[in-house]
Design a protein around this motif. Sequence first.
Motif, PDB file in Angstrom:
ATOM      1  N   THR A 558      40.200 -27.148  49.226  1.00 35.00           N
ATOM      2  CA  THR A 558      39.412 -28.604  49.814  1.00 35.00           C
ATOM      3  C   THR A 558      38.376 -27.691  50.654  1.00 35.00           C
ATOM      4  O   THR A 558      37.266 -28.076  50.613  1.00 35.00           O
ATOM      5  CB  THR A 558      40.220 -29.649  50.260  1.00 35.00           C
ATOM      6  OG1 THR A 558      41.097 -29.232  51.625  1.00 35.00           O
ATOM      7  CG2 THR A 558      41.000 -30.369  49.301  1.00 35.00           C
ATOM      8  N   ALA A 559      39.160 -26.500  50.976  1.00 35.82           N
ATOM      9  CA  ALA A 559      37.895 -25.573  52.406  1.00 35.82           C
ATOM     10  C   ALA A 559      38.212 -24.511  52.499  1.00 35.82           C
ATOM     11  O   ALA A 559      39.532 -24.213  52.280  1.00 35.82           O
ATOM     12  CB  ALA A 559      37.883 -26.350  53.480  1.00 35.82           C
ATOM     13  N   CYS A 560      37.267 -23.219  53.087  1.00 35.33           N
ATOM     14  CA  CYS A 560      38.059 -21.908  52.779  1.00 35.33           C
ATOM     15  C   CYS A 560      36.739 -21.099  53.424  1.00 35.33           C
ATOM     16  O   CYS A 560      34.973 -21.958  53.740  1.00 35.33           O
ATOM     17  CB  CYS A 560      37.499 -21.630  51.250  1.00 35.33           C
ATOM     18  SG  CYS A 560      38.195 -19.966  51.759  1.00 35.33           S
ATOM     19  N   GLU A 561      37.107 -20.587  54.785  1.00 34.29           N
ATOM     20  CA  GLU A 561      36.127 -19.860  55.859  1.00 34.29           C
ATOM     21  C   GLU A 561      36.739 -19.021  56.314  1.00 34.29           C
ATOM     22  O   GLU A 561      37.742 -18.979  56.515  1.00 34.29           O
ATOM     23  CB  GLU A 561      35.541 -20.850  56.714  1.00 34.29           C
ATOM     24  CG  GLU A 561      36.726 -21.417  57.535  1.00 34.29           C
ATOM     25  CD  GLU A 561      36.220 -21.597  58.706  1.00 34.29           C
ATOM     26  OE1 GLU A 561      35.598 -21.544  60.112  1.00 34.29           O
ATOM     27  OE2 GLU A 561      36.234 -23.220  58.518  1.00 34.29           O
ATOM     28  N   PRO A 562      35.793 -17.782  56.366  1.00 37.30           N
ATOM     29  CA  PRO A 562      36.150 -16.225  56.873  1.00 37.30           C
ATOM     30  C   PRO A 562      36.462 -16.919  58.300  1.00 37.30           C
ATOM     31  O   PRO A 562      36.754 -17.573  59.509  1.00 37.30           O
ATOM     32  CB  PRO A 562      35.252 -15.419  56.719  1.00 37.30           C
ATOM     33  CG  PRO A 562      33.676 -16.688  56.534  1.00 37.30           C
ATOM     34  CD  PRO A 562      34.330 -17.524  56.129  1.00 37.30           C
ATOM     35  N   LEU A 570      40.776 -15.036  55.699  1.00 35.17           N
ATOM     36  CA  LEU A 570      40.366 -16.926  54.937  1.00 35.17           C
ATOM     37  C   LEU A 570      41.381 -17.304  55.448  1.00 35.17           C
ATOM     38  O   LEU A 570      42.761 -17.883  55.551  1.00 35.17           O
ATOM     39  CB  LEU A 570      40.318 -16.628  53.278  1.00 35.17           C
ATOM     40  CG  LEU A 570      38.585 -15.684  52.737  1.00 35.17           C
ATOM     41  CD1 LEU A 570      39.111 -15.521  51.443  1.00 35.17           C
ATOM     42  CD2 LEU A 570      37.543 -15.906  53.740  1.00 35.17           C
ATOM     43  N   LYS A 571      40.756 -18.373  56.257  1.00 41.15           N
ATOM     44  CA  LYS A 571      41.290 -18.799  56.767  1.00 41.15           C
ATOM     45  C   LYS A 571      40.956 -20.392  55.388  1.00 41.15           C
ATOM     46  O   LYS A 571      39.983 -21.751  55.281  1.00 41.15           O
ATOM     47  CB  LYS A 571      40.501 -20.786  58.009  1.00 41.15           C
ATOM     48  CG  LYS A 571      41.495 -21.482  58.157  1.00 41.15           C
ATOM     49  CD  LYS A 571      41.198 -21.297  59.739  1.00 41.15           C
ATOM     50  CE  LYS A 571      39.465 -22.001  60.012  1.00 41.15           C
ATOM     51  NZ  LYS A 571      39.638 -22.893  60.922  1.00 41.15           N
ATOM     52  N   ILE A 572      41.897 -20.528  54.808  1.00 46.53           N
ATOM     53  CA  ILE A 572      42.355 -22.344  53.487  1.00 46.53           C
ATOM     54  C   ILE A 572      42.789 -22.953  53.528  1.00 46.53           C
ATOM     55  O   ILE A 572      43.717 -23.538  54.396  1.00 46.53           O
ATOM     56  CB  ILE A 572      42.596 -21.638  52.183  1.00 46.53           C
ATOM     57  CG1 ILE A 572      41.928 -19.889  52.224  1.00 46.53           C
ATOM     58  CG2 ILE A 572      42.948 -21.994  51.275  1.00 46.53           C
ATOM     59  CD1 ILE A 572      42.923 -18.970  51.464  1.00 46.53           C
ATOM     60  N   THR A 573      42.155 -24.311  53.795  1.00 49.18           N
ATOM     61  CA  THR A 573      42.556 -25.751  53.963  1.00 49.18           C
ATOM     62  C   THR A 573      42.977 -26.028  52.353  1.00 49.18           C
ATOM     63  O   THR A 573      41.675 -26.257  51.283  1.00 49.18           O
ATOM     64  CB  THR A 573      41.553 -26.920  54.319  1.00 49.18           C
ATOM     65  OG1 THR A 573      41.402 -26.345  55.515  1.00 49.18           O
ATOM     66  CG2 THR A 573      42.594 -28.119  54.440  1.00 49.18           C
TER      67      THR A 573
END
Length: 647
Positions: A558-562, A570-573
């Motif tokens: 639902t979300a992803c950011e470096p 990567l930080k992944i939700t």
Amino acid sequence: MADKGKFYITTAIAYTSRKPHIGNSYEIVLTDAIARYKRLQGYDVFMLTGTDEHGQKIEEYANASGVTPKQYVDKVAGEIRSICDLLGTSYDKFIRTTDDYHEKVVQKIFKKLYEQDDIYKSHYEGMYCTPCESFWTESQLVDGKCPDCGREVKPAKEEAYFLRLSKYQKQLEEFIESNENFIYPESRKKEMINNFIKPGLQDLCVSRTSFKWGIPVDFDDKHVVYVWIDALSNYITAIGYDPDGSSEQYKKYWPADVHIIGKDIVRFHTIYWPIMLMALGEPLPKQVFGHPWLLFGEDKMSKSRGNVIYADDLVELLGVDAVRYYLLSEMPYTSDGSITYETIIERYNSDLANTFGNLVNRTIAMQNKYFDGVICEPTVSDAVDAELKQFALDTVQKVEKCFETYRVADAIEAILNLAKRSNKYIDETMPWALAKDESQKARLGTVLYNLLEAIRYIAVLLSPFMPETAEKIFAQMNCDIKDYDSLESFGGTKAGVKVGAAEALFARIDAEKMLAEIAAKQEAAAKAEEKAKPEIEGLAEIAFEDFAKVELRVAEITACEPIKKAKKLLKITVNDGTSEPRQIVSGIAPWYKPEDLVGKSVVIVANLKPAKLCGEMSNGMLLAGDVSEDDVKVLFVDGMPAGTRIR
């Protein structure tokens, strides 16, 4: 300084199964700080540490490594001792339980106890935990597993010798009741009495026949002496105990003033060990102090979890004294402490660089700038001076009080507060303003004298915790008055002495840069370890029950950011079908952009132990394939609803 008598202090001896991590190293640094402080006070201190080198687990590790048990323990014992030396610990003796003298005396102890019927032969049948080297009854297990470590246990039946704990139960209870400080802190004492002693002591298995790596029972060669009598006896064999006649050194130092041990082995040191001594007719130690654990974040350190920090790595990054300071200042008195790279860098910058370092640096710099380095006589006093002097004198008393109950973190906090008060004194007196007025020259000289004397107090009090830093401070001050008695009255710094050049004790750390470097090293090490694994022909078979333990679940991203601190993470939700979103950190940034992943469905390992990566918690793992050495592809399962179980 008058001799205050002897003080015998020991650590638990380290088990030679693996290289110790920073959590294991806490104990040796704590014990060293106490030993150094006692020497500073004028005690004749003897500090003992060493290694525990026998047992089934060692034999298994050695066999797996293709070496003899002795070769295996020689290597690990060498690593343990080198880390003790690296951390600047001042032990007086390093015992190894493979030392000839120790093995011979242990055999004599065993035989003496057997001949006086405190040890008898029988059979043991129960559940055995190899990592803890402990036998358990079915009723003692927790969810069918070892109550100490939570690992699997195996049924075991063998002939064994037993120590009659039950014979000495009443005598032990009476001793604990009449020696209220024997077990410390109080919470550990209550745990031992209520959970172990009052329910009734079971006789203790003290020999084994199912493995050979141990001290042989010399009158029954099928048996080796089990860990309790072997390892615990080190505290007396190291200083010359012998049932046939002990040395003068033993008579001088025994009983121990304190055993410093981890909270997980308090039972062995406050039940098994005292009863062994009672049976031998020897005095009991005066105190057993059970310290808490140092955790990585909120987890116990474990190589399998990938959250292990080693002392030598930290020393390379920050220096010996910074590591010692963190270990000693961050550990609560009774609850577990915590370490992460983020927190240690934060404490380094706030306490060491900003508070201690800044105080010393600017005071020495002002002394050089305004008086060409020469220390002036303090001739013009003010009310604020008296406050600083009293604060310094009170700090000595606070530190002394803290050490009476081994509240070492509180002692360090008291010294830190003296440094903060001294920095405040600079703001109150404004030496830079005094320097502009020639008529205030004598007052300026007094202010700087008071600051240098406060710094001398800090250096003396810091010497047990950060010995190298204390010496650097004395060198910058050109001061040779370092004894504890000199802190009885404020004014020990000599006027007329010229201070040295101002040098930074601790340079500030760029946290973001260092964390990025650490992450890169960890990634490189993980890759190297993976590459070093031997190629295996065919597949290693596992039982269905093993596979069933892994919970695979479909999750929608639902979300992803470096992550700024790590280029490859990567930080992944994800939505995994439960009510709460889940965060996963994955090293797939070289192959995927965040926008390429949002909306995709993936397979995750849902019951993986949480881990902290570059400051972010990761609660799971994505499944991906190594297509080639430089290409990784995530396993996408678009069209499958979030929460679907994969089996």
